[in-house]
Design a protein around this motif. Structure first.
Motif, PDB file in Angstrom:
ATOM      1  N   SER A 133       3.520  -8.328   6.644  1.00 26.49           N
ATOM      2  CA  SER A 133       3.891  -7.324   7.644  1.00 26.49           C
ATOM      3  C   SER A 133       4.871  -7.900   8.654  1.00 26.49           C
ATOM      4  O   SER A 133       5.709  -7.171   9.196  1.00 26.49           O
ATOM      5  CB  SER A 133       2.636  -6.829   8.373  1.00 26.49           C
ATOM      6  OG  SER A 133       1.733  -6.240   7.468  1.00 26.49           O
ATOM      7  N   HIS A 154       9.135   3.989   2.225  1.00 33.17           N
ATOM      8  CA  HIS A 154       7.845   4.272   1.594  1.00 33.17           C
ATOM      9  C   HIS A 154       7.104   2.939   1.458  1.00 33.17           C
ATOM     10  O   HIS A 154       7.500   2.075   0.667  1.00 33.17           O
ATOM     11  CB  HIS A 154       8.048   4.902   0.219  1.00 33.17           C
ATOM     12  CG  HIS A 154       8.832   6.184   0.249  1.00 33.17           C
ATOM     13  ND1 HIS A 154       8.246   7.430   0.280  1.00 33.17           N
ATOM     14  CD2 HIS A 154      10.182   6.408   0.261  1.00 33.17           C
ATOM     15  CE1 HIS A 154       9.184   8.368   0.297  1.00 33.17           C
ATOM     16  NE2 HIS A 154      10.373   7.767   0.295  1.00 33.17           N
ATOM     17  N   THR A 157       0.674  -0.119   1.146  1.00 32.20           N
ATOM     18  CA  THR A 157       0.067  -1.114   2.023  1.00 32.20           C
ATOM     19  C   THR A 157      -1.445  -1.177   1.859  1.00 32.20           C
ATOM     20  O   THR A 157      -2.087  -0.230   1.386  1.00 32.20           O
ATOM     21  CB  THR A 157       0.354  -0.784   3.498  1.00 32.20           C
ATOM     22  OG1 THR A 157      -0.264   0.474   3.819  1.00 32.20           O
ATOM     23  CG2 THR A 157       1.843  -0.690   3.771  1.00 32.20           C
ATOM     24  N   ASP A 158      -2.005  -2.303   2.299  1.00 29.84           N
ATOM     25  CA  ASP A 158      -3.440  -2.369   2.523  1.00 29.84           C
ATOM     26  C   ASP A 158      -3.717  -1.856   3.932  1.00 29.84           C
ATOM     27  O   ASP A 158      -2.795  -1.466   4.662  1.00 29.84           O
ATOM     28  CB  ASP A 158      -3.965  -3.795   2.304  1.00 29.84           C
ATOM     29  CG  ASP A 158      -3.373  -4.788   3.296  1.00 29.84           C
ATOM     30  OD1 ASP A 158      -2.464  -4.414   4.070  1.00 29.84           O
ATOM     31  OD2 ASP A 158      -3.808  -5.956   3.296  1.00 29.84           O
ATOM     32  N   SER A 159      -4.978  -1.845   4.338  1.00 31.66           N
ATOM     33  CA  SER A 159      -5.333  -1.278   5.643  1.00 31.66           C
ATOM     34  C   SER A 159      -4.733  -2.084   6.792  1.00 31.66           C
ATOM     35  O   SER A 159      -4.365  -1.530   7.831  1.00 31.66           O
ATOM     36  CB  SER A 159      -6.851  -1.209   5.790  1.00 31.66           C
ATOM     37  OG  SER A 159      -7.433  -2.500   5.644  1.00 31.66           O
ATOM     38  N   HIS A 162      -0.962  -1.321   7.030  1.00 29.80           N
ATOM     39  CA  HIS A 162      -0.817   0.076   7.456  1.00 29.80           C
ATOM     40  C   HIS A 162      -0.920   0.187   8.971  1.00 29.80           C
ATOM     41  O   HIS A 162      -0.074   0.804   9.624  1.00 29.80           O
ATOM     42  CB  HIS A 162      -1.888   0.933   6.781  1.00 29.80           C
ATOM     43  CG  HIS A 162      -1.760   2.399   7.085  1.00 29.80           C
ATOM     44  ND1 HIS A 162      -2.720   3.312   6.760  1.00 29.80           N
ATOM     45  CD2 HIS A 162      -0.777   3.103   7.713  1.00 29.80           C
ATOM     46  CE1 HIS A 162      -2.339   4.525   7.156  1.00 29.80           C
ATOM     47  NE2 HIS A 162      -1.165   4.420   7.739  1.00 29.80           N
ATOM     48  N   GLN A 163      -1.957  -0.416   9.547  1.00 27.39           N
ATOM     49  CA  GLN A 163      -2.134  -0.353  10.995  1.00 27.39           C
ATOM     50  C   GLN A 163      -0.968  -1.008  11.732  1.00 27.39           C
ATOM     51  O   GLN A 163      -0.444  -0.464  12.709  1.00 27.39           O
ATOM     52  CB  GLN A 163      -3.445  -1.021  11.398  1.00 27.39           C
ATOM     53  CG  GLN A 163      -3.712  -0.993  12.900  1.00 27.39           C
ATOM     54  CD  GLN A 163      -4.940  -1.784  13.298  1.00 27.39           C
ATOM     55  OE1 GLN A 163      -5.495  -2.540  12.496  1.00 27.39           O
ATOM     56  NE2 GLN A 163      -5.376  -1.636  14.543  1.00 27.39           N
ATOM     57  N   GLN A 166       2.487   1.056  10.986  1.00 23.28           N
ATOM     58  CA  GLN A 166       2.465   2.395  11.578  1.00 23.28           C
ATOM     59  C   GLN A 166       2.661   2.325  13.092  1.00 23.28           C
ATOM     60  O   GLN A 166       3.451   3.088  13.666  1.00 23.28           O
ATOM     61  CB  GLN A 166       1.150   3.092  11.245  1.00 23.28           C
ATOM     62  CG  GLN A 166       1.102   4.546  11.707  1.00 23.28           C
ATOM     63  CD  GLN A 166      -0.172   5.234  11.265  1.00 23.28           C
ATOM     64  OE1 GLN A 166      -1.276   4.750  11.483  1.00 23.28           O
ATOM     65  NE2 GLN A 166      -0.031   6.380  10.620  1.00 23.28           N
ATOM     66  N   SER A 180       6.601   6.663   5.393  1.00 25.07           N
ATOM     67  CA  SER A 180       5.390   7.162   4.734  1.00 25.07           C
ATOM     68  C   SER A 180       4.582   5.975   4.248  1.00 25.07           C
ATOM     69  O   SER A 180       5.145   4.932   3.880  1.00 25.07           O
ATOM     70  CB  SER A 180       5.742   8.074   3.550  1.00 25.07           C
ATOM     71  OG  SER A 180       6.465   9.213   3.985  1.00 25.07           O
ATOM     72  N   PHE A 181       3.255   6.150   4.229  1.00 23.80           N
ATOM     73  CA  PHE A 181       2.360   5.081   3.794  1.00 23.80           C
ATOM     74  C   PHE A 181       1.493   5.572   2.640  1.00 23.80           C
ATOM     75  O   PHE A 181       1.075   6.730   2.603  1.00 23.80           O
ATOM     76  CB  PHE A 181       1.472   4.623   4.958  1.00 23.80           C
ATOM     77  CG  PHE A 181       2.226   3.949   6.066  1.00 23.80           C
ATOM     78  CD1 PHE A 181       2.528   2.596   6.006  1.00 23.80           C
ATOM     79  CD2 PHE A 181       2.653   4.675   7.169  1.00 23.80           C
ATOM     80  CE1 PHE A 181       3.240   1.981   7.019  1.00 23.80           C
ATOM     81  CE2 PHE A 181       3.365   4.061   8.191  1.00 23.80           C
ATOM     82  CZ  PHE A 181       3.659   2.712   8.114  1.00 23.80           C
ATOM     83  N   TYR A 182       1.222   4.639   1.718  1.00 25.52           N
ATOM     84  CA  TYR A 182       0.411   4.928   0.541  1.00 25.52           C
ATOM     85  C   TYR A 182      -0.632   3.820   0.412  1.00 25.52           C
ATOM     86  O   TYR A 182      -0.307   2.638   0.543  1.00 25.52           O
ATOM     87  CB  TYR A 182       1.283   5.005  -0.718  1.00 25.52           C
ATOM     88  CG  TYR A 182       2.478   5.918  -0.535  1.00 25.52           C
ATOM     89  CD1 TYR A 182       2.417   7.265  -0.866  1.00 25.52           C
ATOM     90  CD2 TYR A 182       3.668   5.430   0.017  1.00 25.52           C
ATOM     91  CE1 TYR A 182       3.513   8.107  -0.673  1.00 25.52           C
ATOM     92  CE2 TYR A 182       4.762   6.260   0.224  1.00 25.52           C
ATOM     93  CZ  TYR A 182       4.674   7.595  -0.128  1.00 25.52           C
ATOM     94  OH  TYR A 182       5.753   8.417   0.080  1.00 25.52           O
ATOM     95  N   ASN A 183      -1.859   4.209   0.154  1.00 25.13           N
ATOM     96  CA  ASN A 183      -2.983   3.271   0.155  1.00 25.13           C
ATOM     97  C   ASN A 183      -2.985   2.426  -1.113  1.00 25.13           C
ATOM     98  O   ASN A 183      -3.206   2.944  -2.216  1.00 25.13           O
ATOM     99  CB  ASN A 183      -4.294   4.044   0.284  1.00 25.13           C
ATOM    100  CG  ASN A 183      -5.474   3.131   0.532  1.00 25.13           C
ATOM    101  OD1 ASN A 183      -5.364   1.910   0.444  1.00 25.13           O
ATOM    102  ND2 ASN A 183      -6.610   3.723   0.840  1.00 25.13           N
TER     103      ASN A 183
END
Length: 748
Positions: A133, A154, A157-159, A162-163, A166, A180-183
């Motif tokens: 990150s 796009h 990411t992992d959690s 993502h945090q 974002q 945009s984020f995808y799990n």
């Protein structure tokens, strides 16, 4: 004779036309960089767009010159033959065709494809964990620096990522950039584990990227079904040109080509690196997947998901695992069907790993497009020109991200409520207001990078756990090691730094044995902007990102007593704080000595207090700030005791994590803690002094903001104005209960 004059007239017109074209060519080439299109050169290799325009115009100029030569020839013939029996021309000058069929023999460029200035470009990046990150920010900076188009990132990411990302993009607020984020967790094992086959978790992988190195295989499924094409990048990429030039290459794909890749520049897939080296099958040297162009719609029609899965299953029967993650599987698929791949020129992925052929990709700096740090050594890789590449990378690493918040003029941007609200608030400010700078600072949107370093603390279900919360700037870094030695529990710190200072801090923390050994210290970077220190914003950032039920709100200049972490947890339990609304006060002391033998107990502290080597905090300059603690009572106290709020009281307290936020209108020096304690009292928090806890303030040079407070009457006047406005807001929120604060203020 009449025909002779006609020929002369045609020659004159052709000459004027040539002059106009040459002038237009000169002006156009000079201003092409600011034009509306980036042109793809389909017959000239991968030259920059303005070279293609220049060549196209030059071709037209040559054609006019050929027409002039033909006219001169015909004119001379007309002059020699006079008016009788002159031969007819084989082709008229107006046709624009050279004689003898020369035009039909000349290679003509096919229709040039373009990337419109406002076309939205899509970029996909797999990013997981704290380090990736942090690395991806440099990639994003290099793209934003050169870009002239709207972008849509796009992120898979992992959690954790993502945090972090974002929050970063929300606070960055770059115009014409969508995210945009995808799990990634859904892509590891599938979205319906009991019914669906796993996506990539079944593939053994030896690469250091782990399971996330396989995620690019799933993009046709992970990304929106209406997305037709995307550029896919590794996080260790640096752009040296506008990404729109790479996007334009999609226009060169044939009907069968679906993937754009650069050839691998190492000998890995040749299988000759060591004895019994057996790489996955590949076409020639194979291809590197650090930069990929994917035509998603075509891949979906081809059944890409089944294609790569069947290939991987077959090869894993003999290979047992992948060595280079998704790259091995991409190459195995291409080996089966070479028609799928479009070969990108190697300057679109200059691979800086040891013993590669990367130096063949460029002869001049202007040749460089994309640099790929694909060696585990990263910046320490061996390359003849590594110093140049390293400096280019460091330029973007330390580049002020605030400067990338520039508008794309001429392109309509989608509405952004936070950005619109901020802009409206800024427009409503009165620039003639003496306190304009304070109000402007309050509205400043700072970039925030959470968890800048590795953070692995997992909050236990312990209802009494507590996190130390503080903020600092670059000139207080020396306090970090000492605090970590005094406090064993989790720590949440907000650091106010520039991009360059953040990198200095990173090197400092990684080189420190004390700091590098800790994984329960969260560092949150708030990037500098504006002329005041946003102290309460920093406190709120650190407070909002704690994970324990309780927080110890302190300042970076204080060293807590040894064992305070355990003492606070025990006190929270003994006082049954989960069932009551209370703030536990840790009495504050100070020393004027830079070297101090830190007291190991309350008895030692009292002895040092009596000898004059310690003092109650700020007793000589600001006694009102801590006098309500009642130090005389504390000397003999054995149990917690309650004290009442008094004007200007600003103790350091332990409270629940969901306590009121600090008021961010207070920037720089003055009233930043006082206002917070006042609101705690307004919410009817009990103020309890702990009898066996203490903290000691260490000396340091005065901050820049306190110097401004002392020297500027205007500064002090604005602080008074902000205090009055805070009182009014407090009265609106808490009604008659807040009147006592206004009364106490007026009685001073």
């Amino acid at each position: 004779m009449l025909r002779s004059w006609r020929v002369k007239l045609k020659l004159l017109l052709a000459t004027v036309t040539l002059a106009v074209l040459l002038s237009w060519l000169y002006l156009f080439v000079g201003s092409l960089e600011y034009g509306r299109f980036l042109l793809l050169p389909p017959c000239l290799g991968e030259q920059p767009s303005r070279d293609v325009e220049r060549e196209a115009l030059a071709s037209r100029v040559r054609r006019v010159e050929e027409e002039n030569q033909q006219l001169r020839l015909q004119l001379s013939q007309a002059q020699m033959e006079g008016s009788d029996g002159s031969p007819q021309w084989g082709a008229s000058a107006e046709d624009g065709d050279p004689p003898g069929g020369e035009r039909s023999n000349r290679t003509v460029c096919p229709k040039q494809r373009t990337v419109h200035k406002c076309e939205l470009l899509h970029v996909a990046i797999v990013c997981a964990g704290h380090n990736a990150s942090r690395d991806v920010v440099t990639l994003v900076k290099s793209i934003l620096f050169h870009r002239k188009n709207p972008l849509h990132f796009h992120f898979i990411t992992d959690s954790v990522a993502h945090q972090i990302l974002q929050t970063l993009f929300q606070s960055w607020m770059v115009p014409s950039v969508h995210v945009s984020f995808y799990n990634a967790d859904d892509l590891k094992a599938g979205t319906c584990p009991s019914l669906c086959p796993p996506e990539v978790s079944w593939i053994p992988n030896k690469h250091y990227s782990g399971i996330y190195g396989l995620m690019k295989l799933t993009l046709t499924k992970a990304l929106p079904s209406n997305l037709s094409k995307v550029i896919v990048l590794d996080t260790d990429i640096t752009f040296a040109t506008d990404i729109a030039e790479l996007w334009a290459v999609f226009g060169k794909f044939s009907d069968k080509q679906v993937i754009g890749l650069v050839e691998n520049q190492s000998d890995w897939y040749l299988g000759n690196l060591w004895k019994n080296h057996k790489p996955w099958p590949a076409l020639g040297r194979g291809f590197n997947t650090g930069v990929i162009l994917l035509l998603l719609d075509r891949l979906r029609r081809l059944g890409w998901e089944q294609m790569w899965r069947l290939t991987a299953e077959r090869e894993l029967m003999s290979m047992l695992s992948t060595s280079l993650a998704d790259q091995d599987i991409f190459n195995a698929v291409i080996k089966q069907d070479p028609a799928l791949v479009y070969r990108l020129p190697c300057f679109w992925n200059v691979q800086l790993s040891d013993h590669t052929r990367s130096e063949q990709c460029y002869t001049e700096v202007s040749d460089l497009k994309v640099i790929h740090w694909n060696s585990p050594k990263k910046l320490r890789v061996k390359n003849k020109h590594v110093e140049f590449f390293r400096n280019l990378y460091l330029t973007f690493l330390e580049y002020d991200g605030n400067l990338l918040r520039r508008e794309l003029f001429g392109c309509a941007s989608l509405p952004s409520p936070p950005s619109d609200q901020l802009q409206q608030a800024l427009e409503e400010l009165d620039e003639d207001d003496p306190c304009y700078d304070f109000r402007r600072q309050h509205l400043t949107q700072h970039r925030v990078h959470l968890f800048f370093l590795q953070y692995e603390f997992l909050a236990l279900p312990n209802p009494t756990d507590v996190t130390l919360v503080a903020q600092l700037s670059m000139d207080r870094l020396q306090m970090l090691e000492a605090i970590c030695k005094h406090w064993a529990g989790p720590i949440s710190l907000a650091l106010y730094m520039s991009d360059a200072e953040a990198q200095q801090f990173l090197r400092y923390a990684q080189a420190s044995e004390v700091l590098s050994a800790r994984r329960n210290v969260a560092y949150h970077i708030v990037y500098k902007e504006g002329q005041f220190y946003p102290i309460n914003l920093l406190r709120n950032v650190a407070l909002a990102n704690t994970q324990t039920p309780y927080v110890f709100l302190t300042d970076i200049d204080f060293l807590p007593m040894y064992g305070l972490y355990d003492y606070l947890r025990n006190s929270i339990q003994q006082l049954e704080l989960p069932q009551r609304k209370a703030a536990l006060i840790v009495p504050a002391f100070e020393t004027l000595h830079y070297r101090l033998t830190f007291p190991k107990s309350k008895a030692e502290l009292l002895s040092m207090l009596d000898m004059g080597s310690l003092y109650t905090f700020r007793y000589h300059v600001w006694p009102k700030g801590h006098a309500p603690t009642d130090y005389a009572k504390w000397r003999t106290a054995t149990v917690p005791y309650r004290v009442a709020w008094q004007p200007d009281f600003e103790p350091y307290v332990v409270v629940r994590r969901d306590c009121p936020k600090y008021d961010q209108r207070f920037v720089g020096f003055g009233w930043n803690k006082v206002s917070h304690i006042m609101e705690l009292d307004a919410q009817e928090y009990e103020l309890l002094v702990l009898p066996n806890a203490f903290m000691i303030h260490m000396p340091h040079a005065p901050s820049f903001d306190i110097s401004k407070f002392r020297l500027s009457a205007g500064y002090r006047g604005c602080l008074q104005t902000l205090r009055e406005e805070f009182h009014q807001d407090l009265s609106r929120r808490y009604g008659a209960a807040a009147l006592k604060y206004l009364t106490a203020e007026r009685s001073l």
